[in-house]
Design an enzyme around this catalytic site. Structure first.
Site, PDB file in Angstrom:
ATOM      1  NE  ARG A  31     -24.072  15.781  18.498  1.00 11.31           N
ATOM      2  CZ  ARG A  31     -24.475  14.770  17.729  1.00 11.31           C
ATOM      3  NH1 ARG A  31     -25.494  14.018  18.085  1.00 11.31           N
ATOM      4  NH2 ARG A  31     -23.853  14.506  16.595  1.00 11.31           N
ATOM      5  CG  HIS A  39     -22.361  16.946  12.739  1.00 10.72           C
ATOM      6  ND1 HIS A  39     -21.137  16.645  13.300  1.00 10.72           N
ATOM      7  CD2 HIS A  39     -23.170  15.896  13.029  1.00 10.72           C
ATOM      8  CE1 HIS A  39     -21.215  15.469  13.899  1.00 10.72           C
ATOM      9  NE2 HIS A  39     -22.430  15.004  13.761  1.00 10.72           N
ATOM     10  CE  LYS A  50     -23.777  18.569  41.965  1.00  9.55           C
ATOM     11  NZ  LYS A  50     -22.349  18.457  42.284  1.00  9.55           N
ATOM     12  NE  ARG A  74     -25.260   7.694  13.840  1.00  3.53           N
ATOM     13  CZ  ARG A  74     -26.215   6.881  14.302  1.00  3.53           C
ATOM     14  NH1 ARG A  74     -26.196   5.623  13.963  1.00  3.53           N
ATOM     15  NH2 ARG A  74     -27.200   7.328  15.061  1.00  3.53           N
ATOM     16  CB  THR A  75     -20.953  12.432  16.856  1.00  4.09           C
ATOM     17  OG1 THR A  75     -21.806  12.535  15.722  1.00  4.09           O
ATOM     18  CG2 THR A  75     -19.892  13.514  16.792  1.00  4.09           C
TER      19      THR A  75
HETATM   20  N1   CP Z   1     -24.614  11.355  12.420  1.00  2.00           N
HETATM   21  C1   CP Z   1     -24.667  11.679  13.750  1.00  2.00           C
HETATM   22  O1   CP Z   1     -24.305  12.796  14.161  1.00  2.00           O
HETATM   23  O2   CP Z   1     -25.135  10.689  14.554  1.00  2.00           O
HETATM   24  P1   CP Z   1     -25.314  10.803  16.127  1.00  2.00           P
HETATM   25  O3   CP Z   1     -26.371  11.843  16.391  1.00  2.00           O
HETATM   26  O4   CP Z   1     -25.718   9.434  16.577  1.00  2.00           O
HETATM   27  O5   CP Z   1     -23.991  11.235  16.718  1.00  2.00           O
END
Ligand code: CP
Length: 309
Positions: free
Chosen positions: A107, A135, A86, A57-58
């Site tokens: 991320r 998040h 590497k 999603r993100t």
């Molecule tokens: N909600 C969320 O962060 O989903 P993902 O881990 O799929 O990005």
């Protein structure tokens, strides 16, 4: 100049209520715009993504958001296919990506990674999930979904259930909810209560109850926010097995909910919500995921345009 222009988004604690409300109203604006108008917002701009943990999603909603507003996106979705493999450092990778793009999203499994990367990046950097810490763009979409589906946030009774220790979305949501007048009930196994090192910051904004039982609260809740038990963050598999399947939202729970109560989940979902709940009018988690594209488009539009859009 708008408040968000060239700004890093590392923690939702860096945003006040007025700034959150700007993002919601800009999201509403994007939802109402003609597509030709939307495509002008980020024309000629590029989003660089660096994802060192899996994501559906993100990452994809950031990419979809950038396409929606006329920009482009590229990046690393798997560290093994990059020069990180590497031995290249995160710092060098961020510097390189900042040279190729106008805004970055990162991320990483380490707490503090986004703040560290933002100090290195010459371009604004958005935290797309840092360790168990935060998040923030998930919380923005969660708050927007509550506001959209319940027409308000103030005055609501909100239950948050599941893995409150390792679930980073919970922390950002709690910090964000601290801007509103809400009753919060935290429900988790004893071993997955929110971390004591965060309670000071959470309590600055709101008060909450803690319990292991959903039954105590379910009939009064306006919003039930369900989270996955984060198996990948447990230091010991045996500890995970003890709490796996602690809560499952099924028809028995649905029957006890207020008629207009909603169920949210940041997803991915494993077994904590039965799939037969998906067709219930209470289930708003897929809509919540879709709103993420529009809230992220609004945020990108504000970061990339000095005078807004
Ligand atoms: N909600 C969320 O962060 O989903 P993902 O881990 O799929 O990005």
């Amino acid at each position: 100049m708008n408040d968000f222009f060239n700004k890093d988004i590392i923690s939702i604690q860096d945003l006040d209520k007025a700034q959150l409300e700007v993002i919601y109203s800009e999201t509403d604006k994007i939802l109402e715009m003609e597509s030709s108008q939307r495509r002008e917002i980020a024309r000629g701009k590029a989003l660089g993504y660096l994802f060192f943990e899996p994501s559906t999603r993100t990452r994809l909603s950031f990419q979809a958001a950038m396409a929606l507003i006329g920009g482009t996106s590229f990046g690393i979705a798997d560290a093994n296919s990059s020069s990180i493999q590497k031995g290249e450092s995160l710092a060098d990778t961020v510097k390189i990506m900042a040279g190729y793009s106008d805004v970055l999203v990162l991320r990483n499994s380490l707490d503090g990674s986004s703040r560290y990367a933002a100090e290195i990046s010459e371009k604004p950097l958005i935290n797309g999930g840092s360790g168990t810490e935060e998040h923030p763009t998930q919380a923005i979409q969660d708050l927007y979904t509550i506001r959209k589906e319940k027409q308000k946030i103030d005055g609501l009774k909100i239950g948050i259930i599941g893995d409150l220790k390792y679930g980073r979305t919970v922390y950002s949501l709690l910090y964000g909810l601290g801007n509103y007048d809400v009753d919060v009930h935290l429900i988790s196994p004893e071993s997955l209560k929110i971390r004591s090192d965060s309670t000071y910051d959470i309590k600055k904004g709101l008060s909450y109850t803690e319990s292991t039982s959903l039954d105590e609260y379910i009939e009064d809740l306006d919003v039930l926010y369900v989270t996955r038990i984060q198996k990948e963050r447990f230091p010991d598999e045996e500890e995970y097995m003890k709490v796996k399947g602690s809560y499952v939202i099924g028809q028995d729970i649905i029957k006890k909910m207020k008629d207009d109560a909603i169920i949210l989940h940041p997803l991915p979902r494993l077994d904590e919500i039965s799939s037969d709940v998906d067709s219930s009018p209470h289930a708003k988690y897929f809509k919540q995921a879709e709103y993420g594209k529009f809230t992220r488009a609004a945020l990108l539009g504000l970061i990339l345009n000095k005078d807004g859009f």
